[in-house]
Design a protein around this motif. Structure first.
Motif, PDB file in Angstrom:
ATOM      1  N   LYS A   7     -45.521 -21.982  38.682  1.00 24.91           N
ATOM      2  CA  LYS A   7     -45.989 -21.563  40.013  1.00 24.91           C
ATOM      3  C   LYS A   7     -45.104 -22.081  41.137  1.00 24.91           C
ATOM      4  CE  LYS A   7     -50.585 -22.348  39.017  1.00 24.91           C
ATOM      5  NZ  LYS A   7     -51.973 -22.523  39.406  1.00 24.91           N
ATOM      6  N   SER A   8     -44.180 -22.965  40.823  1.00 22.94           N
ATOM      7  CA  SER A   8     -43.345 -23.568  41.867  1.00 22.94           C
ATOM      8  C   SER A   8     -42.346 -22.581  42.465  1.00 22.94           C
ATOM      9  CB  SER A   8     -42.571 -24.766  41.297  1.00 22.94           C
ATOM     10  OG  SER A   8     -41.528 -24.314  40.426  1.00 22.94           O
ATOM     11  N   GLY A   9     -42.040 -21.511  41.735  1.00 20.26           N
ATOM     12  CA  GLY A   9     -41.021 -20.577  42.194  1.00 20.26           C
ATOM     13  C   GLY A   9     -39.618 -21.098  41.968  1.00 20.26           C
ATOM     14  N   ASN A  10     -39.500 -22.183  41.181  1.00 14.41           N
ATOM     15  CA  ASN A  10     -38.215 -22.826  40.950  1.00 14.41           C
ATOM     16  C   ASN A  10     -37.875 -22.741  39.462  1.00 14.41           C
ATOM     17  OD1 ASN A  10     -36.381 -25.021  40.229  1.00 14.41           O
ATOM     18  ND2 ASN A  10     -36.617 -25.699  42.351  1.00 14.41           N
ATOM     19  N   LEU A  11     -36.844 -21.984  39.141  1.00 15.84           N
ATOM     20  CA  LEU A  11     -36.452 -21.790  37.747  1.00 15.84           C
ATOM     21  C   LEU A  11     -36.089 -23.110  37.071  1.00 15.84           C
ATOM     22  CD1 LEU A  11     -35.844 -19.974  35.330  1.00 15.84           C
ATOM     23  CD2 LEU A  11     -33.587 -19.523  36.334  1.00 15.84           C
ATOM     24  N   ASP A  12     -35.455 -24.025  37.783  1.00 17.32           N
ATOM     25  CA  ASP A  12     -35.089 -25.313  37.182  1.00 17.32           C
ATOM     26  C   ASP A  12     -36.329 -26.109  36.762  1.00 17.32           C
ATOM     27  OD1 ASP A  12     -32.346 -24.882  37.316  1.00 17.32           O
ATOM     28  OD2 ASP A  12     -32.216 -25.710  39.355  1.00 17.32           O
ATOM     29  N   GLN A  13     -37.386 -26.044  37.565  1.00 21.40           N
ATOM     30  CA  GLN A  13     -38.624 -26.730  37.196  1.00 21.40           C
ATOM     31  C   GLN A  13     -39.251 -26.079  35.964  1.00 21.40           C
ATOM     32  OE1 GLN A  13     -41.445 -27.443  40.348  1.00 21.40           O
ATOM     33  NE2 GLN A  13     -39.849 -28.125  41.756  1.00 21.40           N
TER      34      GLN A  13
ATOM     35  N   THR B 164     -34.926 -19.644  29.172  1.00 19.48           N
ATOM     36  CA  THR B 164     -33.686 -19.693  28.390  1.00 19.48           C
ATOM     37  C   THR B 164     -32.662 -18.656  28.829  1.00 19.48           C
ATOM     38  OG1 THR B 164     -34.595 -18.184  26.738  1.00 19.48           O
ATOM     39  CG2 THR B 164     -34.892 -20.571  26.348  1.00 19.48           C
ATOM     40  N   GLY B 165     -33.004 -17.828  29.794  1.00 16.71           N
ATOM     41  CA  GLY B 165     -32.066 -16.825  30.280  1.00 16.71           C
ATOM     42  C   GLY B 165     -32.033 -15.543  29.461  1.00 16.71           C
ATOM     43  N   ARG B 166     -32.915 -15.426  28.493  1.00 14.13           N
ATOM     44  CA  ARG B 166     -32.983 -14.184  27.697  1.00 14.13           C
ATOM     45  C   ARG B 166     -33.664 -13.064  28.469  1.00 14.13           C
ATOM     46  NH1 ARG B 166     -35.418 -17.652  23.512  1.00 14.13           N
ATOM     47  NH2 ARG B 166     -37.253 -16.602  24.300  1.00 14.13           N
ATOM     48  N   ALA B 167     -34.391 -13.417  29.509  1.00 10.52           N
ATOM     49  CA  ALA B 167     -35.077 -12.441  30.358  1.00 10.52           C
ATOM     50  C   ALA B 167     -34.828 -12.840  31.812  1.00 10.52           C
ATOM     51  CB  ALA B 167     -36.572 -12.427  30.061  1.00 10.52           C
ATOM     52  N   PRO B 168     -34.786 -11.862  32.701  1.00 10.25           N
ATOM     53  CA  PRO B 168     -34.572 -12.205  34.108  1.00 10.25           C
ATOM     54  C   PRO B 168     -35.747 -13.022  34.648  1.00 10.25           C
ATOM     55  CG  PRO B 168     -34.944  -9.832  33.846  1.00 10.25           C
ATOM     56  CD  PRO B 168     -34.904 -10.428  32.475  1.00 10.25           C
ATOM     57  N   TYR B 169     -35.437 -13.939  35.534  1.00  9.40           N
ATOM     58  CA  TYR B 169     -36.469 -14.766  36.138  1.00  9.40           C
ATOM     59  C   TYR B 169     -37.260 -13.943  37.147  1.00  9.40           C
ATOM     60  CZ  TYR B 169     -38.734 -18.434  38.828  1.00  9.40           C
ATOM     61  OH  TYR B 169     -39.662 -19.218  39.463  1.00  9.40           O
ATOM     62  N   ASP B 170     -38.566 -13.975  37.023  1.00 11.15           N
ATOM     63  CA  ASP B 170     -39.484 -13.288  37.926  1.00 11.15           C
ATOM     64  C   ASP B 170     -40.547 -14.312  38.311  1.00 11.15           C
ATOM     65  OD1 ASP B 170     -41.737 -11.897  38.948  1.00 11.15           O
ATOM     66  OD2 ASP B 170     -41.281 -10.109  37.753  1.00 11.15           O
ATOM     67  N   ALA B 171     -40.456 -14.830  39.524  1.00  6.35           N
ATOM     68  CA  ALA B 171     -41.334 -15.916  39.961  1.00  6.35           C
ATOM     69  C   ALA B 171     -42.807 -15.529  39.893  1.00  6.35           C
ATOM     70  CB  ALA B 171     -40.955 -16.360  41.371  1.00  6.35           C
TER      71      ALA B 171
ATOM     72  N   ALA C 253     -44.262 -13.200  37.954  1.00  3.99           N
ATOM     73  CA  ALA C 253     -44.680 -13.087  36.554  1.00  3.99           C
ATOM     74  C   ALA C 253     -44.796 -14.467  35.921  1.00  3.99           C
ATOM     75  CB  ALA C 253     -43.693 -12.222  35.774  1.00  3.99           C
ATOM     76  N   ALA C 254     -43.860 -15.356  36.247  1.00  8.68           N
ATOM     77  CA  ALA C 254     -43.905 -16.714  35.703  1.00  8.68           C
ATOM     78  C   ALA C 254     -45.190 -17.422  36.139  1.00  8.68           C
ATOM     79  CB  ALA C 254     -42.678 -17.506  36.141  1.00  8.68           C
ATOM     80  N   ALA C 255     -45.536 -17.284  37.398  1.00  7.87           N
ATOM     81  CA  ALA C 255     -46.760 -17.923  37.907  1.00  7.87           C
ATOM     82  C   ALA C 255     -47.992 -17.374  37.190  1.00  7.87           C
ATOM     83  CB  ALA C 255     -46.870 -17.713  39.411  1.00  7.87           C
ATOM     84  N   ALA C 256     -48.040 -16.060  37.017  1.00  8.67           N
ATOM     85  CA  ALA C 256     -49.184 -15.445  36.334  1.00  8.67           C
ATOM     86  C   ALA C 256     -49.243 -15.880  34.873  1.00  8.67           C
ATOM     87  CB  ALA C 256     -49.104 -13.925  36.443  1.00  8.67           C
TER      88      ALA C 256
ATOM     89  N   ARG D 101     -42.888 -15.069  27.083  1.00  7.69           N
ATOM     90  CA  ARG D 101     -42.383 -14.517  28.347  1.00  7.69           C
ATOM     91  C   ARG D 101     -41.767 -15.619  29.201  1.00  7.69           C
ATOM     92  NH1 ARG D 101     -45.066  -9.708  30.815  1.00  7.69           N
ATOM     93  NH2 ARG D 101     -45.380 -11.082  32.602  1.00  7.69           N
ATOM     94  N   LEU D 102     -42.454 -16.766  29.290  1.00  7.30           N
ATOM     95  CA  LEU D 102     -41.898 -17.884  30.054  1.00  7.30           C
ATOM     96  C   LEU D 102     -40.639 -18.413  29.382  1.00  7.30           C
ATOM     97  CD1 LEU D 102     -45.057 -19.885  31.171  1.00  7.30           C
ATOM     98  CD2 LEU D 102     -43.488 -18.580  32.612  1.00  7.30           C
TER      99      LEU D 102
END
Length: 152
Positions: A124-130, A55-62, A64-67, A49-50
């Motif tokens: 958890k940063s909320g930053n896609l680049d990180q 890689t841009g295959r899925a939309p960024y969801d801050a 969901a990424a944190a979880a 999921r991350l």
């Protein structure tokens, strides 16, 4: 629905961590194999999921990424404890070198735990680049271990 699934998996991971001392003493070798394979399945799901977001295959969801990062950081510590003596045969893709080169296997495991911990912080940063910057090194630790210690 997505958050509910993440919550359930997070609670499952937390309960596994709480039971870790007991889990280290498996009744049968097959129990140890199932334990580590289950942990790897959970890792793979959240890592994928991350990876999709990174890689841009899925939309960024801050959120969901944190979880997902939290689950990774917790569950990454579990599989190593399932590589007990006698669990080298049966339904496993682990190569014998896991047991004959145990210090190296432990070192590589520690690198994976460290890298997934850093990935969790980035997630958890909320930053896609990180997230993108941390994903590659974490993926490399997984690949390195698979290349050396897992049957093709």
């Amino acid at each position: 629905m997505k958050n509910k699934t993440v919550l359930i998996l997070s609670l499952a991971a937390a309960s596994l961590l709480t039971a870790l001392p007991a889990a280290a003493q498996f009744a049968k070798a097959e129990d140890a194999i199932q334990y580590r394979q289950s942990a790897f399945r959970v890792l793979g799901h959240h890592f994928s999921r991350l990876g999709g977001m990174a890689t841009g295959r899925a939309p960024y969801d801050a959120a969901a990424a944190a979880a997902d990062g939290d689950v990774l950081a917790a569950v990454a510590k579990l599989p190593f404890h399932g590589f007990v003596a006698g669990s080298d045969t049966g339904n496993t893709r682990a190569l014998p070198v896991v047991w004959t080169a145990a210090p190296k296997f432990k070192e590589m495991n520690d690198k994976m735990v460290d890298a997934t911990g850093k990935l969790a912080v980035a997630a958890k940063s909320g930053n896609l680049d990180q997230l993108k910057a941390s994903f590659g090194p974490a993926a490399q630790t997984c690949k390195a271990c698979h290349d050396e210690f897992r049957k093709k």
